[in-house]
Design an enzyme around this catalytic site. Structure first.
Site, PDB file in Angstrom:
ATOM      1  N   LYS A   3       2.773   0.872   9.769  1.00 62.07           N
ATOM      2  CA  LYS A   3       3.015   1.911   9.372  1.00 62.07           C
ATOM      3  C   LYS A   3       2.219   3.080   9.796  1.00 62.07           C
ATOM      4  O   LYS A   3       2.546   4.287   9.759  1.00 62.07           O
ATOM      5  CB  LYS A   3       2.620   1.847   7.807  1.00 62.07           C
ATOM      6  CG  LYS A   3       3.584   1.409   6.806  1.00 62.07           C
ATOM      7  CD  LYS A   3       3.383   1.402   5.431  1.00 62.07           C
ATOM      8  CE  LYS A   3       2.203   0.318   5.016  1.00 62.07           C
ATOM      9  NZ  LYS A   3       1.863   0.459   3.345  1.00 62.07           N
ATOM     10  N   GLU A  14       0.839  -1.055  -0.198  1.00 63.31           N
ATOM     11  CA  GLU A  14       0.059  -0.039   0.141  1.00 63.31           C
ATOM     12  C   GLU A  14       0.898   1.242  -0.139  1.00 63.31           C
ATOM     13  O   GLU A  14       1.667   1.270   0.850  1.00 63.31           O
ATOM     14  CB  GLU A  14      -0.922   0.053   1.305  1.00 63.31           C
ATOM     15  CG  GLU A  14      -1.842   1.223   1.556  1.00 63.31           C
ATOM     16  CD  GLU A  14      -2.463   1.380   2.835  1.00 63.31           C
ATOM     17  OE1 GLU A  14      -3.534   2.225   2.647  1.00 63.31           O
ATOM     18  OE2 GLU A  14      -2.459   0.642   3.592  1.00 63.31           O
ATOM     19  N   ARG A  25       5.971 -14.122   8.873  1.00 63.88           N
ATOM     20  CA  ARG A  25       6.234 -12.685   9.079  1.00 63.88           C
ATOM     21  C   ARG A  25       7.283 -12.359   9.632  1.00 63.88           C
ATOM     22  O   ARG A  25       7.758 -13.124  10.505  1.00 63.88           O
ATOM     23  CB  ARG A  25       4.963 -12.057   9.905  1.00 63.88           C
ATOM     24  CG  ARG A  25       5.243 -10.476   9.855  1.00 63.88           C
ATOM     25  CD  ARG A  25       4.244  -9.750  10.858  1.00 63.88           C
ATOM     26  NE  ARG A  25       4.509  -8.650  11.250  1.00 63.88           N
ATOM     27  CZ  ARG A  25       3.997  -7.422  10.490  1.00 63.88           C
ATOM     28  NH1 ARG A  25       3.500  -7.626   9.538  1.00 63.88           N
ATOM     29  NH2 ARG A  25       4.221  -6.147  10.899  1.00 63.88           N
TER      30      ARG A  25
END
Length: 781
Positions: A469, A237, A459
């Protein structure tokens, strides 16, 4: 092997070349440019003509030469290959010149190759952060040379760079077509010895840095994968810079695309206009290029917004979606308790009416969300009627105000994966609960024929590190750090600015493989790898803390400055020499002075022995000055203290030393923790120092070691400029590079050394520390 037919107004461009000498730089450039020159066909020229030429018909205007034609294609169709910026273009021109001169000359080739190897130590590309004509031209020169192949020793950095370019379709296709004898000379598994090499290449290789004993990596096979048909995607994103959590996903997707000779898509998931910007798109693209990841295609989720709206319309008409006006907090509780919304069974007509209100962004529509009708009784919370569209009135960075509703990532992701032909959707296992939802959308949305397969991987998490973020944006918005490229940040730009090398970063991430095992990593492992890369290939200099320096007067020292040339690195003479200044007055560290006794013999590094005769102190016991004499005939092996120093001369420079600590003081945040309660109150620490005059020669991004202090990277070179209202020049800024150790062996204490701490936090007391003194054993050796 045809003729180039590129429409240019009403004219046609024809390219011709001799069979024996194909213009590989232009040919590869045309492949990189792609569809813009898709009509180009290349044909051999008549035998009586030499060199490649590009002719414009019917006017007859002609461009001659491989590089000239390549420059034309780049300027016309791909500005990133040959930027309009004068400085960047000139830098590329330098490499193009070298490709035609030194790399084409047998006598000059060894020195040019050694220079290239050193230059690539910390770089993925030759000019800037992405592929340019410089890379294409030098790659072609090496392929054409009889003095270089996969067995050429002592140039591991060159082999790494060549292997990466070899893996790109634009390069591989032209190599196979025009230099097939070079295809077999793969450099991807090169591990060479330098024992039988001589000359410049050997000199560079002798001191070459690099990671010892690289880990054997295990990658899981892709289920149902076929060579040439695999399509992976990396879908960030554009709401922040690329960070460490993204790097594993990016490298894995790139690995599988290349391993199966498939295709890698870079897709920007731009579905939230309130957080996204063109800046983040540019920075993510740049960071991927820095990592050596060049996608085959760049797309945006917004390219498919109309199609997603069409699918949403159909879902409402098919009874698989409904508009919900339940307040968000109330619906959250209902979903938790598996209670259906009162709007769940509204008619298609009622839903379409409210859906239209949403699409127009009316006050009524803003109260609504569109939900997929899945299973409110499912044990998997992700299957309890998730929202798939919401109203957002903020303008989008690509589509402006065209849309008032935007799809949720979980809805748009499987749709675009299907439309773009993704074969394998690699997802970190934090999304595992959503896999069932992903499959439901693929199965129940009318018109989605292609069904990608999901493959999970673990992860990557780090201690004392935030990867959210949203949380990182808080630090930026509140001025805690200067921006997303702060050296305190776990972003790619942040850690590279702090001195991490691309080689260490890639090796660390790749060593994780595609395992599904969840683990919490310590950043010290990454920095320890980095030390292996840089230790042997960076020069050594000296700096003395400005506010605590002590003058040592040597009665028999030179009354006027004298100079000598010494190696920048005693174990790697290939790095060259530096100038050391000698004087009868020198500066030493206060911490060193405290260790001396009257009549004790010490060693001044890069000079010789001296005897301390007198130690002068003030009323508080602080040492104010030292008096002594040189004893250059003394044996340095017999002295207890071997210290760094600087001559008291006017040409040394002010230096600001910076160290960046972790953002938080807790190794791992637990669920329910208020992360703001663990923010490190002292993320940045500084010390002012007097630096060796030779530091003036360093440029931004150069790495070095300040002896007995640690590794540093130049953040702001010395300019000599005096700021308005100031009397002293603006200091050079050096950022400390961690070396992977929690403590330091040197006893030099300053604000840039957080000895005995992890993340600036004492492990026993969890209180912030500025400095701690360790035992001075290394200085006794």
């Amino acid at each position: 092997k045809g003729t180039v037919h590129v429409p240019m107004a009403s004219n046609t461009l024809i390219a011709r070349f001799p069979k024996a000498t194909p213009p590989l730089v232009a040919l590869v450039t045309a492949q990189v440019v792609g569809s813009a020159v898709a009509g180009v066909k290349w044909t051999p020229k008549p035998g009586d003509q030499e060199g490649a030429e590009l002719v414009q018909y019917p006017k007859g205007f002609t461009l001659r030469g491989d590089h000239t034609i390549a420059r034309y294609f780049a300027r016309k169709h791909a500005d990133h290959l040959y930027p309009s910026d004068a400085l960047h273009a000139s830098d590329i021109d330098q490499w193009l010149d070298l490709a035609l001169t030194d790399f084409a000359c047998d006598k000059a080739f060894p020195a040019a190759l050694a220079h290239l190897n050193t230059y690539l130590t910390f770089r993925t590309f030759l000019s800037g952060y992405q592929l340019t004509l410089a890379d294409i031209a030098v790659w072609v020169a090496l392929k054409k040379s009889n003095a270089f192949d996969s067995n050429t020793a002592g140039v591991d950095n060159v082999h790494r760079w060549v292997a990466h370019l070899d893996s790109l379709d634009a390069f591989a296709s032209q190599l196979t077509k025009y230099l097939p004898n070079k295809v077999a000379q793969s450099t991807t598994t090169t591990s060479t010895s330098t024992s039988n090499v001589s000359g410049p290449s050997a000199a560079a290789a002798k001191g070459a840095g690099g990671i010892k004993g690289k880990a054997k990596v295990k990658y899981l096979e892709l289920k149902g994968a076929s060579e040439g048909k695999v399509v992976t995607r990396f879908p960030p994103e554009p709401s922040g810079y690329l960070h460490m959590g993204h790097v594993k996903a990016a490298l894995l997707n790139n690995y599988y695309a290349r391993q199966y000779k498939g295709k890698l898509l870079l897709r920007f998931d731009d579905t939230n206009p309130t957080k996204e910007s063109v800046e983040f798109v540019d920075m993510i693209t740049r960071d991927l290029a820095t990592l050596g990841i060049v996608p085959d295609q760049v797309t945006f989720s917004s390219d498919n917004f109309d199609k997603c709206l069409e699918f949403a319309d159909n879902m409402i008409k098919d009874g698989r979606a409904y508009v919900d006006m339940t307040p968000a907090e109330e619906m959250k509780v209902m979903r938790m308790n598996m209670v259906e919304s009162q709007y769940r069974n509204a008619s298609v007509e009622e839903n379409l009416k409210l859906w239209d209100e949403m699409k127009r962004g009316t006050p009524e529509g803003m109260k609504c969300v569109l939900r997929a009708k899945l299973n409110m009784q499912s044990k998997n919370g992700c299957m309890r009627d998730p929202s798939i569209y919401r109203v957002v009135l903020a303008p989008h960075h690509r589509t402006g105000t065209k849309y008032k509703v935007y799809p949720i990532y979980d809805f748009v992701c499987p749709i675009v994966d299907s439309l773009e032909g993704v074969t394998h959707a690699l997802r970190s296992n934090e999304y595992h609960d959503r896999d069932e939802q992903y499959a439901w959308f693929l199965q129940n949305i009318r018109g989605l024929e292609h069904k990608p397969a999901i493959q999970d991987f673990s992860r990557l998490n780090f201690m004392y590190t935030l990867l959210s973020k949203r949380k990182l944006q808080w630090f930026v918005d509140n001025g805690v750090v200067e921006g997303w490229n702060s050296p305190a940040f776990p972003t790619v730009q942040g850690i590279l600015r702090r001195g991490l090398t691309v080689e260490a970063l890639r090796e660390f991430i790749i060593a994780q493989g595609s395992s599904k095992h969840e683990n919490l990593q310590g950043m010290e492992k990454l920095w320890a790898l980095n030390k292996q890369v840089i230790d042997r290939v960076i020069p050594r200099y000296t700096a003395v803390e400005a506010s605590r320096k002590v003058k040592l007067t040597l009665s028999n020292g030179p009354s006027s400055p004298e100079f000598a040339s010494v190696p920048k690195h005693k174990d790697n003479e290939a790095l060259g020499k530096k100038i050391v200044t000698y004087s009868n007055q020198v500066w030493v560290e206060q911490e060193d002075a405290k260790l001396f006794k009257p009549d004790e013999e010490i060693t001044l590094k890069d000079w010789g022995n001296a005897i301390i005769r007198k130690i002068n102190k003030d009323q508080d016991g602080t040492i104010t000055s030292l008096e002594g004499e040189l004893h250059l005939a003394g044996d340095y092996k017999l002295t207890e203290w071997k210290i760094t120093w600087l001559a008291d001369v006017p040409d040394h420079i002010p230096v600001r030393l910076q160290e960046f600590d972790y953002l938080i003081t807790k190794p791992k945040l637990d669920k329910g923790d208020d992360w703001r309660a663990f923010i490190n109150p002292q993320i940045t620490q500084e010390t002012l120092a007097l630096g060796d005059s030779q530091l003036k020669l360093l440029a931004k991004g150069d790495r070095l070691q300040l002896e007995r202090r640690g590794y540093f990277i130049v953040d702001e070179p010395y300019s000599g400029d005096v700021p308005p209202g100031q009397q002293q020049p603006h200091p050079m800024v050096l950022i400390m590079i961690p070396d992977g150790r929690a403590t330091t062996q040197s006893h030099l204490s300053s604000k840039v050394q957080l000895k005995g701490t992890i993340g600036g936090v004492n492990k026993a007391t969890t209180t912030t520390t500025t400095t701690t003194t360790a035992t001075p054993q290394s200085d006794k050796q």
